[in-house]
Design a protein around this motif. Structure first.
Motif, PDB file in Angstrom:
ATOM      1  N   ALA A  45       0.844  -1.196   0.000  1.00 30.89           N
ATOM      2  CA  ALA A  45       0.000   0.000   0.000  1.00 30.89           C
ATOM      3  C   ALA A  45       0.878   1.245   0.000  1.00 30.89           C
ATOM      4  O   ALA A  45       0.614   2.212  -0.726  1.00 30.89           O
ATOM      5  N   ASN A  46       1.955   1.217   0.787  1.00 33.79           N
ATOM      6  CA  ASN A  46       2.858   2.372   0.821  1.00 33.79           C
ATOM      7  C   ASN A  46       3.493   2.618  -0.550  1.00 33.79           C
ATOM      8  O   ASN A  46       3.576   3.759  -1.001  1.00 33.79           O
ATOM      9  N   GLU A  47       3.938   1.558  -1.229  1.00 34.94           N
ATOM     10  CA  GLU A  47       4.543   1.746  -2.560  1.00 34.94           C
ATOM     11  C   GLU A  47       3.563   2.440  -3.506  1.00 34.94           C
ATOM     12  O   GLU A  47       3.930   3.361  -4.242  1.00 34.94           O
ATOM     13  N   GLU A  48       2.314   2.010  -3.476  1.00 33.35           N
ATOM     14  CA  GLU A  48       1.302   2.613  -4.361  1.00 33.35           C
ATOM     15  C   GLU A  48       1.030   4.063  -3.976  1.00 33.35           C
ATOM     16  O   GLU A  48       0.892   4.935  -4.833  1.00 33.35           O
ATOM     17  N   LEU A  49       0.940   4.337  -2.675  1.00 29.41           N
ATOM     18  CA  LEU A  49       0.612   5.688  -2.209  1.00 29.41           C
ATOM     19  C   LEU A  49       1.759   6.659  -2.480  1.00 29.41           C
ATOM     20  O   LEU A  49       1.530   7.820  -2.838  1.00 29.41           O
ATOM     21  N   VAL A  50       2.985   6.186  -2.339  1.00 27.23           N
ATOM     22  CA  VAL A  50       4.142   7.037  -2.640  1.00 27.23           C
ATOM     23  C   VAL A  50       4.194   7.332  -4.146  1.00 27.23           C
ATOM     24  O   VAL A  50       4.419   8.468  -4.562  1.00 27.23           O
ATOM     25  N   ALA A  51       3.958   6.298  -4.961  1.00 32.20           N
ATOM     26  CA  ALA A  51       3.955   6.507  -6.426  1.00 32.20           C
ATOM     27  C   ALA A  51       2.871   7.513  -6.797  1.00 32.20           C
ATOM     28  O   ALA A  51       3.081   8.386  -7.653  1.00 32.20           O
ATOM     29  N   ALA A  93      -0.340  13.920   3.110  1.00 31.30           N
ATOM     30  CA  ALA A  93      -1.113  13.440   4.257  1.00 31.30           C
ATOM     31  C   ALA A  93      -1.973  12.221   3.907  1.00 31.30           C
ATOM     32  O   ALA A  93      -2.371  11.459   4.781  1.00 31.30           O
ATOM     33  N   ASP A  94      -2.237  12.030   2.594  1.00 34.33           N
ATOM     34  CA  ASP A  94      -2.993  10.841   2.177  1.00 34.33           C
ATOM     35  C   ASP A  94      -2.223   9.560   2.459  1.00 34.33           C
ATOM     36  O   ASP A  94      -2.817   8.493   2.618  1.00 34.33           O
ATOM     37  N   ILE A  95      -0.897   9.642   2.468  1.00 32.75           N
ATOM     38  CA  ILE A  95      -0.096   8.412   2.578  1.00 32.75           C
ATOM     39  C   ILE A  95      -0.434   7.670   3.881  1.00 32.75           C
ATOM     40  O   ILE A  95      -0.905   6.533   3.824  1.00 32.75           O
ATOM     41  N   THR A 139      -6.278   2.869   6.450  1.00 39.55           N
ATOM     42  CA  THR A 139      -7.523   2.273   5.953  1.00 39.55           C
ATOM     43  C   THR A 139      -7.255   0.898   5.334  1.00 39.55           C
ATOM     44  O   THR A 139      -7.965  -0.070   5.616  1.00 39.55           O
ATOM     45  N   VAL A 140      -6.231   0.810   4.484  1.00 34.15           N
ATOM     46  CA  VAL A 140      -5.938  -0.476   3.828  1.00 34.15           C
ATOM     47  C   VAL A 140      -5.584  -1.532   4.876  1.00 34.15           C
ATOM     48  O   VAL A 140      -6.076  -2.663   4.826  1.00 34.15           O
ATOM     49  N   MET A 141      -4.764  -1.147   5.866  1.00 38.25           N
ATOM     50  CA  MET A 141      -4.397  -2.111   6.910  1.00 38.25           C
ATOM     51  C   MET A 141      -5.627  -2.566   7.698  1.00 38.25           C
ATOM     52  O   MET A 141      -5.738  -3.734   8.074  1.00 38.25           O
ATOM     53  N   GLY A 142      -6.533  -1.630   7.935  1.00 41.63           N
ATOM     54  CA  GLY A 142      -7.767  -1.963   8.673  1.00 41.63           C
ATOM     55  C   GLY A 142      -8.624  -2.969   7.918  1.00 41.63           C
ATOM     56  O   GLY A 142      -9.341  -3.764   8.517  1.00 41.63           O
ATOM     57  N   ARG A 143      -8.559  -2.927   6.576  1.00 40.42           N
ATOM     58  CA  ARG A 143      -9.378  -3.829   5.761  1.00 40.42           C
ATOM     59  C   ARG A 143      -8.710  -5.177   5.492  1.00 40.42           C
ATOM     60  O   ARG A 143      -9.350  -6.114   5.024  1.00 40.42           O
ATOM     61  N   ALA A 152      -3.277  -5.571  -1.543  1.00 37.53           N
ATOM     62  CA  ALA A 152      -3.077  -4.258  -0.910  1.00 37.53           C
ATOM     63  C   ALA A 152      -2.851  -3.166  -1.959  1.00 37.53           C
ATOM     64  O   ALA A 152      -3.286  -2.028  -1.790  1.00 37.53           O
ATOM     65  N   ARG A 153      -2.168  -3.512  -3.062  1.00 40.19           N
ATOM     66  CA  ARG A 153      -1.981  -2.527  -4.134  1.00 40.19           C
ATOM     67  C   ARG A 153      -3.330  -2.121  -4.719  1.00 40.19           C
ATOM     68  O   ARG A 153      -3.600  -0.938  -4.941  1.00 40.19           O
ATOM     69  N   ALA A 154      -4.171  -3.116  -4.969  1.00 41.54           N
ATOM     70  CA  ALA A 154      -5.491  -2.816  -5.536  1.00 41.54           C
ATOM     71  C   ALA A 154      -6.307  -1.967  -4.558  1.00 41.54           C
ATOM     72  O   ALA A 154      -6.956  -0.993  -4.956  1.00 41.54           O
ATOM     73  N   ALA A 155      -6.250  -2.320  -3.269  1.00 37.32           N
ATOM     74  CA  ALA A 155      -7.014  -1.565  -2.260  1.00 37.32           C
ATOM     75  C   ALA A 155      -6.526  -0.122  -2.185  1.00 37.32           C
ATOM     76  O   ALA A 155      -7.331   0.818  -2.094  1.00 37.32           O
ATOM     77  N   ALA A 156      -5.221   0.073  -2.245  1.00 35.86           N
ATOM     78  CA  ALA A 156      -4.670   1.433  -2.182  1.00 35.86           C
ATOM     79  C   ALA A 156      -5.048   2.232  -3.427  1.00 35.86           C
ATOM     80  O   ALA A 156      -5.453   3.391  -3.346  1.00 35.86           O
TER      81      ALA A 156
END
Ligand code: MG
Length: 389
Positions: free
Chosen positions: A327-333, A343-345, A351-355, A374-378
């Motif tokens: 999820a972090n890789e996707e959010l950073v990209a 702040a979205d990161i 949220t992704v971890m919670g799911r 996790a990539r798809a969720a992010a």
């Protein structure tokens, strides 16, 4: 002559690796290298080091590369298969694992299974599949030599010491460019501001991770696996000057620190030459009289939630660290591509971890399945945010 294969030769650590090897051509020879898409830089590296085998991301890039390096004709392979062939080159004794992100997992694991010692610079591999990777290393009797400066420092301080003598390790963090910023400015942080790291010159992904403190979070998880330590025995302290690269506290209260100028040539050379030491006479030396002011402070958990999320993922165990990383890789990209705010990161990450439905991470497939999910969720969260904007 020690023969070396390099995964990720055009990245920041890859470039440093070739610089060190170029200074010690009597000791090292590059037999294989893999890069992604930077064909121009890669072509220059191939001309400089003449490896037998090289790999790039796609067939089209391979054709472009072949034209650029003529009349040199190394074997050129592509994609994941190409990277794995580089990682398992029969003559390579040590593989520098320096790709960025979970994409390095397959080739690094292939190198371990082929019995190669690993200079370990691809921290995401350890975060995604630490249990799988460390087990494979034990089974195949290979050394994992840490190149990440903190882990390299800890490795040096631990060397030859019985485990029972160690109370905890303390990873130092520069704190990134926003350490002293008030939290109300975080919403408007730009990509250029986040890429302006105060002490280390590195690639874009790790520089953003340093600004969110996720880099330190990933390093805590990396340390858990590299040194087989419980999360409560791994601490983090902010040390803005980046002179102490990390510390080890022993049971009698003694604290050992590794100190040097912040230059990745040092850990890279350490891993390449281990157990010998290379004379790096071209580097500046640490001048204590000029850097007398070494300061330390606790990380600010409220301003930098990513560090706490990483500890949470580590304590949860199983596939949660793989979820955190993907999820972090996707959010950073997305942030680097202008598709999300700084702040979205941490916000989307939580949220992704919670799911995520956590489960055991005993096999490569467990880790990869979570990585994909996790990539798809992010991406879904990023997409929803982009539509609102
Ligand atoms: Mg580091």
């Amino acid at each position: 002559m020690k023969e070396i294969a390099i995964l990720g030769s055009t990245g920041s650590v890859g470039v440093t690796t070739l610089d060190v090897i170029g200074r010690f051509r009597d000791r090292f020879r590059v037999v294989a290298m893999a890069a992604g898409r930077n064909v121009e830089l890669f072509a220059g590296q191939i001309r400089g080091f003449a490896p037998e085998l090289v790999a790039v991301a796609t067939r089209q890039l391979a054709d472009e590369l072949a034209a650029r390096i003529a009349p040199l004709k190394p074997r050129i392979l592509v994609g994941a298969e190409g990277a794995i062939a580089v990682a398992t080159h029969p003559r390579a004794r040590l593989v520098m694992s320096a790709m960025v992100g979970a994409i390095g997992l397959g080739p690094t694991l292939a190198a371990i299974r082929a019995g190669k010692d690993i200079a370990f610079a691809n921290k995401e591999v350890m975060v995604v599949a630490g249990e799988v990777v460390t087990r494979a290393a034990r089974e195949h009797g290979v050394r994992l030599l840490p190149v990440d400066s903190e882990h390299n420092a800890v490795f040096q301080c631990l060397e030859g010491r019985p485990r029972e003598s160690v109370r905890r390790i303390i990873l130092t963090a520069s704190g990134g460019p926003f350490r002293a910023w008030p939290s109300d400015r975080f919403a408007s942080i730009t990509v250029a501001e986040a890429l302006n790291h105060p002490t280390w010159k590195m690639g874009a992904k790790i520089t953003i991770d340093s600004a969110t403190l996720m880099n330190k979070g990933l390093e805590v998880i990396e340390a858990r696996w590299l040194f087989d330590l419980a999360p409560e025995r791994i601490d983090v302290v902010i040390h803005p000057q980046s002179v102490i690269h990390s510390m080890v506290e022993l049971v009698d209260g003694s604290v050992l620190a590794e100190m040097a100028v912040p230059d990745m040539a040092i850990p890279v050379a350490f891993a390449l030459a281990y157990p010998e030491r290379l004379p790096l006479d071209h580097l500046n030396r640490l001048e204590f009289a000029r850097c007398a002011n070494l300061t330390f402070e606790a990380p600010d958990a409220a301003k930098f939630p990513c560090l706490g999320l990483a500890y949470e993922a580590l304590r949860a165990g199983g596939t949660m660290p793989a979820c955190l990383n993907a999820a972090n890789e996707e959010l950073v990209a997305a942030f680097l591509g202008g598709r999300g705010s700084f702040a979205d990161i941490p916000r989307h990450l939580e949220t992704v971890m919670g799911r995520h439905r956590n489960g055991p991470a005993r096999t490569l497939e467990d880790a990869l399945e979570t990585d994909g999910w996790a990539r798809a969720a992010a991406r879904e969260l990023i997409g929803a945010g982009a539509e609102r904007a």
